[in-house]
Design a protein around this motif. Structure first.
Motif, PDB file in Angstrom:
ATOM      1  N   GLY A 103      33.825  39.026  44.657  1.00 49.45           N
ATOM      2  CA  GLY A 103      33.737  38.339  45.892  1.00 49.45           C
ATOM      3  C   GLY A 103      34.000  36.880  45.668  1.00 49.45           C
ATOM      4  N   PHE A 104      33.698  36.262  44.380  1.00 48.68           N
ATOM      5  CA  PHE A 104      34.040  34.907  44.408  1.00 48.68           C
ATOM      6  C   PHE A 104      35.298  34.420  43.992  1.00 48.68           C
ATOM      7  CE2 PHE A 104      33.935  35.329  39.829  1.00 48.68           C
ATOM      8  CZ  PHE A 104      34.648  34.211  39.196  1.00 48.68           C
ATOM      9  N   LEU A 105      36.195  35.407  43.817  1.00 50.37           N
ATOM     10  CA  LEU A 105      37.562  35.194  43.391  1.00 50.37           C
ATOM     11  C   LEU A 105      38.363  34.808  44.783  1.00 50.37           C
ATOM     12  CD1 LEU A 105      38.243  37.740  40.750  1.00 50.37           C
ATOM     13  CD2 LEU A 105      37.636  35.192  40.310  1.00 50.37           C
ATOM     14  N   LYS A 106      38.138  33.709  45.219  1.00 53.02           N
ATOM     15  CA  LYS A 106      38.673  33.441  46.715  1.00 53.02           C
ATOM     16  C   LYS A 106      40.226  33.005  46.433  1.00 53.02           C
ATOM     17  CE  LYS A 106      34.758  33.718  48.576  1.00 53.02           C
ATOM     18  NZ  LYS A 106      34.121  35.161  49.486  1.00 53.02           N
ATOM     19  N   LYS A 107      40.780  33.120  47.632  1.00 51.95           N
ATOM     20  CA  LYS A 107      42.194  32.719  47.586  1.00 51.95           C
ATOM     21  C   LYS A 107      42.588  31.218  47.233  1.00 51.95           C
ATOM     22  CE  LYS A 107      46.727  33.471  49.835  1.00 51.95           C
ATOM     23  NZ  LYS A 107      47.244  32.541  49.276  1.00 51.95           N
ATOM     24  N   ARG A 108      43.580  30.926  46.377  1.00 50.82           N
ATOM     25  CA  ARG A 108      43.600  29.517  45.918  1.00 50.82           C
ATOM     26  C   ARG A 108      45.221  29.194  46.558  1.00 50.82           C
ATOM     27  NH1 ARG A 108      42.677  30.806  39.949  1.00 50.82           N
ATOM     28  NH2 ARG A 108      44.279  32.474  40.642  1.00 50.82           N
ATOM     29  N   GLU A 109      45.518  28.056  46.657  1.00 53.90           N
ATOM     30  CA  GLU A 109      46.909  27.687  46.996  1.00 53.90           C
ATOM     31  C   GLU A 109      47.855  27.734  45.968  1.00 53.90           C
ATOM     32  OE1 GLU A 109      47.162  23.369  47.270  1.00 53.90           O
ATOM     33  OE2 GLU A 109      45.763  23.239  49.104  1.00 53.90           O
ATOM     34  N   ILE A 110      47.431  28.191  44.698  1.00 54.49           N
ATOM     35  CA  ILE A 110      48.605  28.585  43.510  1.00 54.49           C
ATOM     36  C   ILE A 110      48.750  30.230  43.837  1.00 54.49           C
ATOM     37  CG2 ILE A 110      48.026  26.792  42.218  1.00 54.49           C
ATOM     38  CD1 ILE A 110      46.487  28.755  40.424  1.00 54.49           C
ATOM     39  N   ASP A 111      47.879  30.810  44.675  1.00 53.92           N
ATOM     40  CA  ASP A 111      48.101  32.325  44.513  1.00 53.92           C
ATOM     41  C   ASP A 111      49.244  32.781  45.717  1.00 53.92           C
ATOM     42  OD1 ASP A 111      46.085  32.707  42.842  1.00 53.92           O
ATOM     43  OD2 ASP A 111      44.351  32.797  44.365  1.00 53.92           O
ATOM     44  N   LEU A 112      50.386  33.184  45.200  1.00 53.10           N
ATOM     45  CA  LEU A 112      51.186  33.901  46.161  1.00 53.10           C
ATOM     46  C   LEU A 112      50.807  34.998  46.966  1.00 53.10           C
ATOM     47  CD1 LEU A 112      54.188  33.351  47.287  1.00 53.10           C
ATOM     48  CD2 LEU A 112      54.879  34.971  45.305  1.00 53.10           C
ATOM     49  N   ASN A 113      50.268  35.988  46.360  1.00 47.19           N
ATOM     50  CA  ASN A 113      49.632  37.079  47.009  1.00 47.19           C
ATOM     51  C   ASN A 113      48.159  37.253  46.550  1.00 47.19           C
ATOM     52  OD1 ASN A 113      52.407  38.174  48.220  1.00 47.19           O
ATOM     53  ND2 ASN A 113      52.971  38.329  46.061  1.00 47.19           N
ATOM     54  N   TYR A 114      47.494  37.310  47.643  1.00 51.87           N
ATOM     55  CA  TYR A 114      45.901  37.652  47.379  1.00 51.87           C
ATOM     56  C   TYR A 114      45.657  38.996  48.107  1.00 51.87           C
ATOM     57  CZ  TYR A 114      41.137  36.749  47.613  1.00 51.87           C
ATOM     58  OH  TYR A 114      39.675  36.759  47.694  1.00 51.87           O
ATOM     59  N   TYR A 115      44.819  39.884  47.626  1.00 54.49           N
ATOM     60  CA  TYR A 115      44.389  41.180  48.243  1.00 54.49           C
ATOM     61  C   TYR A 115      43.197  41.340  47.747  1.00 54.49           C
ATOM     62  CZ  TYR A 115      44.616  46.140  49.386  1.00 54.49           C
ATOM     63  OH  TYR A 115      44.340  47.379  49.806  1.00 54.49           O
ATOM     64  N   ILE A 116      42.000  41.617  48.683  1.00 57.31           N
ATOM     65  CA  ILE A 116      40.923  42.204  48.477  1.00 57.31           C
ATOM     66  C   ILE A 116      40.754  43.801  48.577  1.00 57.31           C
ATOM     67  CG2 ILE A 116      38.582  42.075  49.019  1.00 57.31           C
ATOM     68  CD1 ILE A 116      38.672  39.375  49.895  1.00 57.31           C
ATOM     69  N   ILE A 117      40.627  44.282  47.437  1.00 59.80           N
ATOM     70  CA  ILE A 117      40.530  45.705  47.358  1.00 59.80           C
ATOM     71  C   ILE A 117      39.402  46.243  48.226  1.00 59.80           C
ATOM     72  CG2 ILE A 117      40.695  47.922  46.180  1.00 59.80           C
ATOM     73  CD1 ILE A 117      41.684  45.968  43.794  1.00 59.80           C
ATOM     74  N   PRO A 118      39.725  46.826  49.406  1.00 55.14           N
ATOM     75  CA  PRO A 118      38.500  47.557  50.297  1.00 55.14           C
ATOM     76  C   PRO A 118      37.692  48.763  49.805  1.00 55.14           C
ATOM     77  CG  PRO A 118      40.547  48.101  51.298  1.00 55.14           C
ATOM     78  CD  PRO A 118      40.922  47.413  50.127  1.00 55.14           C
ATOM     79  N   THR A 119      36.707  48.788  50.375  1.00 56.42           N
ATOM     80  CA  THR A 119      35.742  50.048  49.763  1.00 56.42           C
ATOM     81  C   THR A 119      35.113  50.497  51.304  1.00 56.42           C
ATOM     82  OG1 THR A 119      35.059  49.201  47.627  1.00 56.42           O
ATOM     83  CG2 THR A 119      33.739  50.910  48.864  1.00 56.42           C
ATOM     84  N   PRO A 120      35.631  51.627  51.523  1.00 54.76           N
ATOM     85  CA  PRO A 120      36.594  52.699  50.776  1.00 54.76           C
ATOM     86  C   PRO A 120      38.049  52.193  50.934  1.00 54.76           C
ATOM     87  CG  PRO A 120      36.049  53.338  52.960  1.00 54.76           C
ATOM     88  CD  PRO A 120      35.144  52.361  53.015  1.00 54.76           C
ATOM     89  N   TYR A 121      38.687  52.683  49.940  1.00 55.27           N
ATOM     90  CA  TYR A 121      39.989  52.609  49.659  1.00 55.27           C
ATOM     91  C   TYR A 121      40.898  53.917  50.038  1.00 55.27           C
ATOM     92  CZ  TYR A 121      44.807  51.190  48.191  1.00 55.27           C
ATOM     93  OH  TYR A 121      46.081  50.837  47.823  1.00 55.27           O
TER      94      TYR A 121
END
Length: 724
Positions: A280-298
């Protein structure tokens, strides 16, 4: 009866009835709960329009084929139900509290159910009895409701145009970019949460083929981590900085995850950053080109997850527009009727399986289609407990006990198989050899390990010195173009050496502390530090921001020899003294947070729930000017009379001396006061305030999906010098 008129009235009566629950209701509920949705409104409405048009056709067709009398009764009843939905959702919107997982006392204010029932019984009866008269005016009522609801949507759109464009589905659409690699240079960084060194060695005993599967990798057996807490370990190994109880935990995390770490260095060197996470704490930052939260269930197809979001919104609509006694069925103890019905696989609710399903999907979809250097960071909650995998790599059907090391092995092997599958795919794409690949954990698995005494024997009482292998994380590194079966290095290091190691391998400027692990002489005794708290549980520290005491251990030599370990500093929390009369606020960013000790749930917007049968906090204090001190608190009890939870007893102690007791039987926020003598503070510079809660109850015991043992929701507490 004119057939065209029959068609028209049938259509509009069905349209008015259905549009309330499939169009107008969803728009209204979405705009008021935008933070609860990850998909854009248009996409959810697109899914809801499928059953809407099917039902619209069936109801219209039914109205047309009926006899004239049957048609009139049908239109009257359908229009009457539509009017009832509109009345209920517009004028009878009962305040049932925040739908945050706590129970709703359906017996409280039972008059609401009576009012709803009377309206939903009387109006249909009147409509049926006087269907001929109602039929004559039905069209006017239908058009009025349709136009009024359309006007509301227009006003909402004017006030919040973002409802139609916000929430682009980053996390649910599974963007293809996250599966894409560079034809130039790739850094693949995989974190397998709580996969320790000792567990990996146990896996290797039975899986010798991994020695060749992990071609070019070096296993750093002697590496330690500075913390067994993920929230502290991750920013530490990314930045090289270690948490020492001086900053609030979340501030430390934000500082060294958002800035000044190996990610920012890679970005500055031209790498495109992809962050794929379940944490959870790994939030999207300006430097992240792509950001993806892996959902549960996947699920590799996003359609299933889209349907889940639409079902949740539909549940909210029905909860608002149906009468009181039907709301309980829809709420379903926070499980929600339609939402819970769509998740049928028992295993799918475990993050371990979603992590491995994601790895499997990643292996199938990986491609080369980018021309800039790419860095991928994957933080996966596997093989982290709960342990749910059996020897056959299948769901065990139950959560297996973590007191049996073999159960850890099952889950670890299942994880390794999926990681190896991904590595094989990289080999197929001809990416493996040229890539820098890091496979690690944040800390150890929490299982026993052998530690030697000076005479070479194994210590029997290691638990009195070390809690477990929590300080021994997995670390495997494959530099570009390195080949050969898996090697084991005895180089002594720490995960905080990782930024320097990456910089060295990639020939980048290095401003980080530490040293490249490949440059460390295995015979060199390096000093590294690690920290553990025997006083404050990490969950309590997450809430308060600090550990009451954080014990430093200094390791100089092999981690497997007790002679290498010694105790260092004891880092105590240091806070300014409390000023009498200051209001202590229990909430997000509240001033009470640094003073909390044990028994607290995570802070919420307006309160903090106690969690367990005891909650406490400690205030450094100065001597009061009066002989008596008044405590005043604003609290709300956790009650569920329908489940025989009709009271909460609260016993208050100051510095282990009981000073009062409250009995709370009303489900509302309430103020309570008591007095206690200042003599209770004479023997200590601190005031420890303890709330014993013998009636605290786990939500799961009364049918809620909430494992917390709830007693009181605290809003404010204040201590004042009581005048004589």
């Amino acid at each position: 009866m004119n057939r065209s008129h029959k068609k028209l009235v049938s259509f509009f009566s069905a349209l008015m009835f259905l549009s309330t629950i499939f169009i107008f209701g969803p728009v209204v509920l979405y705009q008021g709960n935008m933070n609860d949705f990850d998909l854009p409104l248009l996409l959810i409405l697109g899914l809801l329009l499928i059953p809407f048009f099917i039902a619209l056709f069936l109801l219209t067709f039914t109205g047309i084929i009926l006899s004239d009398k049957g048609h009139q009764i049908f239109v009257a009843v359908l229009s009457g139900l539509g009017i009832l939905l509109w009345i209920q959702g517009t004028f009878l919107v009962w305040d049932l509290g925040v739908l945050d997982g706590t129970s709703i006392d359906w017996t409280k204010d039972a008059w609401r159910g009576v009012v709803d029932s009377l309206i939903w019984i009387i109006l249909p009866v009147l409509v049926i009895v006087g269907y001929r008269r109602f039929y004559r005016v039905a069209m006017y009522a239908i058009l009025f409701i349709l136009f009024s609801q359309a006007a509301i949507i227009g006003v909402t759109t004017f006030q919040k145009p973002g409802i139609w464009t916000q929430n682009i589905p980053l996390e649910f659409s599974t963007p293809e970019e996250i599966f894409q690699f560079s034809d130039d240079q790739n850094v693949i960084h995989i974190l397998l949460d709580q996969f320790g060194t000792q567990l990996f060695e146990e896996v290797l005993k039975d899986k010798s083929n991994y020695l060749n599967d992990l071609d070019g990798f070096t296993f750093f057996k002697e590496v330690t981590t500075s913390s067994h807490v993920t929230l502290l370990s991750v920013p530490a190994f990314l930045s090289g900085e270690i948490y020492t109880n001086e900053l609030p935990i979340l501030e430390f995390t934000r500082k060294y995850y958002q800035h000044d770490n190996i990610h920012t260095t890679l970005f500055q060197q031209g790498y495109e950053l992809d962050v794929l996470t379940q944490f959870g704490f790994l939030k999207k930052r300006e430097i992240d080109l792509n950001y993806y939260i892996i959902p549960t269930p996947y699920d590799s197809s996003p359609e299933k997850r889209y349907i889940n979001e639409a079902a949740f919104l539909f549940d909210l609509v029905l909860f608002r527009y149906l009468p009181y006694y039907f709301k309980k069925l829809i709420y379903n103890n926070q499980s929600w009727f339609f939402s819970s019905a769509l998740i049928t696989d028992d295993y799918s609710s475990f993050e371990h399986f979603s992590a491995n399903e994601f790895l499997d999907d990643f292996s199938l979809r990986a491609t080369i289609s980018r021309n800039k250097p790419v860095y991928k960071y994957m933080h996966l909650m596997t093989p982290h407990p709960p342990l749910v995998v059996g020897a056959d790599n299948m769901f065990s059907g139950i959560v297996l006990p973590d007191s049996i090391p073999e159960n850890f092995n099952f889950q670890a092997v299942y994880t390794c198989e999926n990681v190896i599958k991904l590595l094989d795919r990289l080999k197929e794409l001809d990416l493996y050899n040229s890539s820098l690949i890091i496979i690690q954990s944040d800390h150890g698995s929490g299982i026993p390990f052998d530690i030697e005494l000076a005479d070479g024997s194994i210590v029997e009482s290691y638990r009195t010195f070390l809690p477990s292998d929590a300080f021994l994380p997995l670390l495997l590194i494959k530099p570009p173009n390195q080949t050969g079966s898996l090697k084991t290095s005895l180089a002594q290091g720490d995960l905080t050496d990782l930024p320097a190691t990456i910089c060295s391998i990639l020939n980048m400027p290095n401003q980080f502390p530490g040293k490249s692990l490949f440059d460390v002489d295995p015979s060199e005794d390096r000093e590294r530090t690690t920290y553990y708290s025997f006083v404050t549980h990490r969950n309590d520290a997450m809430v308060s921001g600090f550990f009451e005491e954080l014990q430093e251990y200094v390791v100089s030599g092999s981690v497997f020899k007790i002679a290498s370990w010694r105790k260092g500093r004891l880092l105590k929390k240091s806070l300014p003294p409390y000023s009498w009369g200051t209001l202590l606020e229990f909430r997000n960013q509240g001033n009470i947070l640094p003073y909390l000790l044990h028994g607290w749930s995570l802070p919420e917007v307006q309160h903090i729930w106690s969690d367990g049968n005891m909650a406490s906090f400690k205030l450094p204090v100065t001597e009061p000017k009066t002989e008596m001190i008044e405590l005043e608190c604003q609290i709300k009890p956790f009650l569920a009379p329908s489940k025989n939870l009709d009271k909460q007893r609260v016993i208050i102690s100051i510095n282990n001396t009981r000073v009062g007791e409250f009995l709370l039987t009303e489900d509302k926020s309430q103020s309570h006061r008591l007095l206690f003598p200042k003599s209770l503070l004479a023997s200590s510079p601190d005031m420890v305030v303890t709330f014993d809660l013998p009636d605290a109850t786990a939500g799961s015991e009364i049918g809620l999906k909430d494992s917390r043992s709830l007693g009181l929701a605290f809003s404010t507490v204040v201590f004042s010098e009581y005048p004589e």
